[in-house]
Design a protein around this motif. Structure first.
Motif, PDB file in Angstrom:
ATOM      1  N   PHE A   1     -20.125 -41.452 -12.646  1.00  0.00           N
ATOM      2  CA  PHE A   1     -21.481 -41.971 -12.860  1.00  0.00           C
ATOM      3  C   PHE A   1     -21.761 -43.206 -12.008  1.00  0.00           C
ATOM      4  CE2 PHE A   1     -21.539 -40.280 -17.468  1.00  0.00           C
ATOM      5  CZ  PHE A   1     -22.377 -39.236 -17.138  1.00  0.00           C
ATOM      6  N   TYR A   2     -20.701 -43.973 -11.730  1.00  0.00           N
ATOM      7  CA  TYR A   2     -20.926 -45.354 -11.295  1.00  0.00           C
ATOM      8  C   TYR A   2     -20.923 -45.568  -9.780  1.00  0.00           C
ATOM      9  CZ  TYR A   2     -20.234 -45.856 -16.257  1.00  0.00           C
ATOM     10  OH  TYR A   2     -20.349 -45.718 -17.611  1.00  0.00           O
ATOM     11  N   ASP A   3     -21.778 -44.855  -9.067  1.00  0.00           N
ATOM     12  CA  ASP A   3     -22.034 -45.257  -7.673  1.00  0.00           C
ATOM     13  C   ASP A   3     -23.077 -46.377  -7.748  1.00  0.00           C
ATOM     14  OD1 ASP A   3     -24.376 -43.893  -8.297  1.00  0.00           O
ATOM     15  OD2 ASP A   3     -24.419 -42.708  -6.470  1.00  0.00           O
TER      16      ASP A   3
ATOM     17  N   GLU B   1     -32.779 -49.500 -27.578  1.00  0.00           N
ATOM     18  CA  GLU B   1     -32.064 -48.462 -28.334  1.00  0.00           C
ATOM     19  C   GLU B   1     -30.552 -48.541 -28.143  1.00  0.00           C
ATOM     20  OE1 GLU B   1     -34.484 -47.782 -26.129  1.00  0.00           O
ATOM     21  OE2 GLU B   1     -36.157 -47.225 -27.440  1.00  0.00           O
ATOM     22  N   TYR B   2     -30.099 -49.182 -27.065  1.00  0.00           N
ATOM     23  CA  TYR B   2     -28.671 -49.218 -26.752  1.00  0.00           C
ATOM     24  C   TYR B   2     -28.124 -50.608 -27.075  1.00  0.00           C
ATOM     25  CZ  TYR B   2     -24.357 -48.248 -24.116  1.00  0.00           C
ATOM     26  OH  TYR B   2     -23.039 -48.040 -23.739  1.00  0.00           O
ATOM     27  N   GLY B   3     -27.645 -50.772 -28.288  1.00  0.00           N
ATOM     28  CA  GLY B   3     -27.222 -52.099 -28.729  1.00  0.00           C
ATOM     29  C   GLY B   3     -25.787 -52.447 -28.390  1.00  0.00           C
TER      30      GLY B   3
ATOM     31  N   LEU C   1     -12.797 -53.987 -22.651  1.00  0.00           N
ATOM     32  CA  LEU C   1     -14.021 -54.252 -23.414  1.00  0.00           C
ATOM     33  C   LEU C   1     -15.052 -53.130 -23.273  1.00  0.00           C
ATOM     34  CD1 LEU C   1     -14.289 -58.027 -22.357  1.00  0.00           C
ATOM     35  CD2 LEU C   1     -13.217 -57.074 -24.409  1.00  0.00           C
ATOM     36  N   GLY C   2     -16.170 -53.303 -23.963  1.00  0.00           N
ATOM     37  CA  GLY C   2     -17.318 -52.429 -23.748  1.00  0.00           C
ATOM     38  C   GLY C   2     -17.181 -51.017 -24.295  1.00  0.00           C
ATOM     39  N   SER C   3     -16.155 -50.758 -25.109  1.00  0.00           N
ATOM     40  CA  SER C   3     -15.900 -49.422 -25.669  1.00  0.00           C
ATOM     41  C   SER C   3     -15.643 -48.374 -24.597  1.00  0.00           C
ATOM     42  CB  SER C   3     -17.042 -48.962 -26.589  1.00  0.00           C
ATOM     43  OG  SER C   3     -16.573 -47.972 -27.506  1.00  0.00           O
TER      44      SER C   3
ATOM     45  N   GLY D   1     -13.795 -45.354 -25.614  1.00  0.00           N
ATOM     46  CA  GLY D   1     -14.505 -44.220 -26.209  1.00  0.00           C
ATOM     47  C   GLY D   1     -14.636 -43.028 -25.282  1.00  0.00           C
ATOM     48  N   ASN D   2     -14.466 -43.241 -23.987  1.00  0.00           N
ATOM     49  CA  ASN D   2     -14.563 -42.138 -23.034  1.00  0.00           C
ATOM     50  C   ASN D   2     -13.337 -41.219 -23.064  1.00  0.00           C
ATOM     51  OD1 ASN D   2     -16.522 -43.506 -20.246  1.00  0.00           O
ATOM     52  ND2 ASN D   2     -17.140 -42.368 -22.045  1.00  0.00           N
ATOM     53  N   PHE D   3     -12.243 -41.689 -23.649  1.00  0.00           N
ATOM     54  CA  PHE D   3     -11.030 -40.866 -23.745  1.00  0.00           C
ATOM     55  C   PHE D   3     -11.103 -39.927 -24.946  1.00  0.00           C
ATOM     56  CE2 PHE D   3      -9.467 -44.658 -21.568  1.00  0.00           C
ATOM     57  CZ  PHE D   3      -8.560 -44.160 -20.643  1.00  0.00           C
TER      58      PHE D   3
ATOM     59  N   ALA E   1     -29.788 -43.992 -28.757  1.00  0.00           N
ATOM     60  CA  ALA E   1     -29.069 -44.822 -27.780  1.00  0.00           C
ATOM     61  C   ALA E   1     -28.667 -44.014 -26.546  1.00  0.00           C
ATOM     62  CB  ALA E   1     -27.834 -45.433 -28.435  1.00  0.00           C
ATOM     63  N   TYR E   2     -28.407 -42.729 -26.745  1.00  0.00           N
ATOM     64  CA  TYR E   2     -27.931 -41.896 -25.632  1.00  0.00           C
ATOM     65  C   TYR E   2     -29.005 -40.929 -25.120  1.00  0.00           C
ATOM     66  CZ  TYR E   2     -23.358 -43.927 -26.282  1.00  0.00           C
ATOM     67  OH  TYR E   2     -22.319 -44.826 -26.351  1.00  0.00           O
ATOM     68  N   ASP E   3     -30.196 -41.026 -25.705  1.00  0.00           N
ATOM     69  CA  ASP E   3     -31.323 -40.254 -25.191  1.00  0.00           C
ATOM     70  C   ASP E   3     -32.577 -41.077 -25.420  1.00  0.00           C
ATOM     71  OD1 ASP E   3     -32.974 -38.354 -24.178  1.00  0.00           O
ATOM     72  OD2 ASP E   3     -32.738 -36.924 -25.835  1.00  0.00           O
TER      73      ASP E   3
ATOM     74  N   THR F   1     -20.763 -33.895 -19.310  1.00  0.00           N
ATOM     75  CA  THR F   1     -20.540 -35.023 -18.414  1.00  0.00           C
ATOM     76  C   THR F   1     -19.880 -36.236 -19.070  1.00  0.00           C
ATOM     77  OG1 THR F   1     -22.825 -35.689 -18.816  1.00  0.00           O
ATOM     78  CG2 THR F   1     -22.388 -34.433 -16.800  1.00  0.00           C
ATOM     79  N   GLU F   2     -20.000 -36.380 -20.392  1.00  0.00           N
ATOM     80  CA  GLU F   2     -19.369 -37.550 -21.018  1.00  0.00           C
ATOM     81  C   GLU F   2     -19.186 -37.370 -22.512  1.00  0.00           C
ATOM     82  OE1 GLU F   2     -21.667 -41.323 -21.304  1.00  0.00           O
ATOM     83  OE2 GLU F   2     -19.859 -42.335 -20.590  1.00  0.00           O
ATOM     84  N   SER F   3     -18.119 -37.946 -23.033  1.00  0.00           N
ATOM     85  CA  SER F   3     -17.966 -38.108 -24.476  1.00  0.00           C
ATOM     86  C   SER F   3     -17.819 -39.593 -24.755  1.00  0.00           C
ATOM     87  CB  SER F   3     -16.707 -37.398 -24.984  1.00  0.00           C
ATOM     88  OG  SER F   3     -16.802 -36.015 -24.749  1.00  0.00           O
ATOM     89  N   SER F   4     -18.548 -40.084 -25.749  1.00  0.00           N
ATOM     90  CA  SER F   4     -18.414 -41.476 -26.176  1.00  0.00           C
ATOM     91  C   SER F   4     -17.974 -41.469 -27.633  1.00  0.00           C
ATOM     92  CB  SER F   4     -19.745 -42.210 -26.054  1.00  0.00           C
ATOM     93  OG  SER F   4     -20.110 -42.335 -24.706  1.00  0.00           O
ATOM     94  N   HIS F   5     -16.669 -41.618 -27.815  1.00  0.00           N
ATOM     95  CA  HIS F   5     -16.140 -41.578 -29.186  1.00  0.00           C
ATOM     96  C   HIS F   5     -16.513 -42.849 -29.941  1.00  0.00           C
ATOM     97  CE1 HIS F   5     -13.815 -38.438 -27.232  1.00  0.00           C
ATOM     98  NE2 HIS F   5     -13.611 -37.941 -28.438  1.00  0.00           N
TER      99      HIS F   5
END
Ligand code: AVJ
Length: 342
Positions: free
Chosen positions: A54-56, A71-73, A180-182, A185-187, A225-227, A301-305
């Protein structure tokens, strides 16, 4: 089902502590790796792409915009906790501390921690470990003004950076690792446990890990938060396809895909997908492949646990740490976890 992230912490390059590989070589390898991952990911069923891509430059800017959305706290909660608890955190740590951050990002949330530690113990070295030189530059710039903190950027994958620091530090120095920053959660949950155990391997008695993790919260709040209604997260997700167009000369028509966020209650995670709105084929010359999509088919494309406070304490023990403190934000449930090695 297993996603894709763990390769991000595996060793990428044989760098010495402070000299990264020649940039031209790195760039060529990075594009090759991207091509390979795209080809393999789009061959799977369901199709998937790694969130690390995602991060270019555009994706990073879009992520920065996400962190400003009402929405994204998540990021604000993380920053609030670090600001409010920097002093109690510093007080719990042993003197002669060096700090290493996995994925330094902009460095903004790290500032209060470095300030609190250096006020207490005097000058310290801060190693920023990140795969992106742009992020490292921004972070060095942001933290340049912290008196008493010497910033040392390390452009490599997390584990390699940690290994180097652990190897080269003096015997009396204690190490505080920041994750940091969770990002944890991507794992996948099993991979997260393995990753934390791997970090623990590089640590000794008196060392510590500060882990930021987003907590489970009501489904509607997570889906917003994710949409988000302004479509910033949709743009962030779709930019992955745009990046494949830019870097691998693909012909994805972004208008033929839509962003989707799902809450998976059994896995306690938000998933992001891209849904093909039509039956279509896309060619990706840079990855030497052509990919076809059924109407309605998705790319994961992503999971945020998301975590519970007690689950995080259990994770500490399982990885070989003692849970020393846990600070939770009341406004947006998020936990800062201080784990120590005894
Ligand atoms: C940076 C991985 C913590 O999962 O919330 C934000 C990335 N994805 N919106 C997250 C993200 C969609 C973010 N992390």
């Amino acid at each position: 089902m297993r996603t894709h992230l763990p390769e991000s912490w595996k060793i990428k390059m044989p760098a010495t502590l402070l000299t990264p590989r020649a940039p031209s070589l790195r760039t060529a390898n990075a594009v090759e790796q991207f091509a390979m991952d795209v080809r393999e990911g789009l061959r799977k069923f369901p199709k998937q792409l790694s969130p690390k891509y995602f991060y270019d430059a555009i994706g990073s800017a879009l992520f920065d915009a996400i962190t400003l959305l009402p929405e994204y706290g998540l990021t604000r909660a993380d920053e609030r906790l670090l600001r409010r608890n920097a002093e109690p955190l510093a007080l719990r740590l042993t003197p002669d501390l060096i700090v290493a951050e996995l994925g330094s990002g902009s460095g903004r949330k790290t500032k209060p921690i470095l300030q609190a530690i250096s006020e207490l113990q005097g000058p310290l070295t801060y190693y920023a470990i990140d795969g992106s030189s742009a992020a490292l530059q921004r972070c060095s710039h942001e933290l340049a003004g912290v008196p008493g903190a010497q910033v040392q950027p390390l452009e490599c994958f997390y584990e390699e950076g940690l290994e180097r620091i652990a190897e080269y530090r003096s015997r009396r120095e204690r190490l505080l690792v920041l994750f940091l920053g969770s990002s944890i959660g991507n794992f996948e949950r099993d991979d997260a446990a393995a990753f934390l155990a791997q970090i623990r391997k590089h640590l000794q008695a008196g060392d510590a890990l500060l882990l930021g993790a987003d907590l489970v919260k009501p489904r509607h709040q997570l889906l917003d938060a994710y949409d988000d209604p302004a479509g910033v997260t949709a743009a962030f997700n779709l930019n992955l396809l745009a990046r494949i167009n830019r870097e691998l000369e693909a012909d994805f028509n972004l208008r033929n895909f839509s962003h989707e966020a799902r809450w998976c209650a059994s896995e306690r995670r938000v998933e992001m997908h891209l849904r093909s709105l039509t039956r279509q084929a896309v060619s990706i010359p840079g990855a030497e492949c052509r990919v076809s999509f059924e109407q309605g088919e998705t790319i994961w494309t992503e999971s945020s646990h998301k975590f519970t406070p007690s689950e995080l304490s259990q994770m500490a023990v399982r990885a070989g740490f003692i849970c020393e403190a846990q600070w939770i934000d009341q406004e947006w449930p998020f936990a800062e976890n201080l784990w120590i090695v005894e």
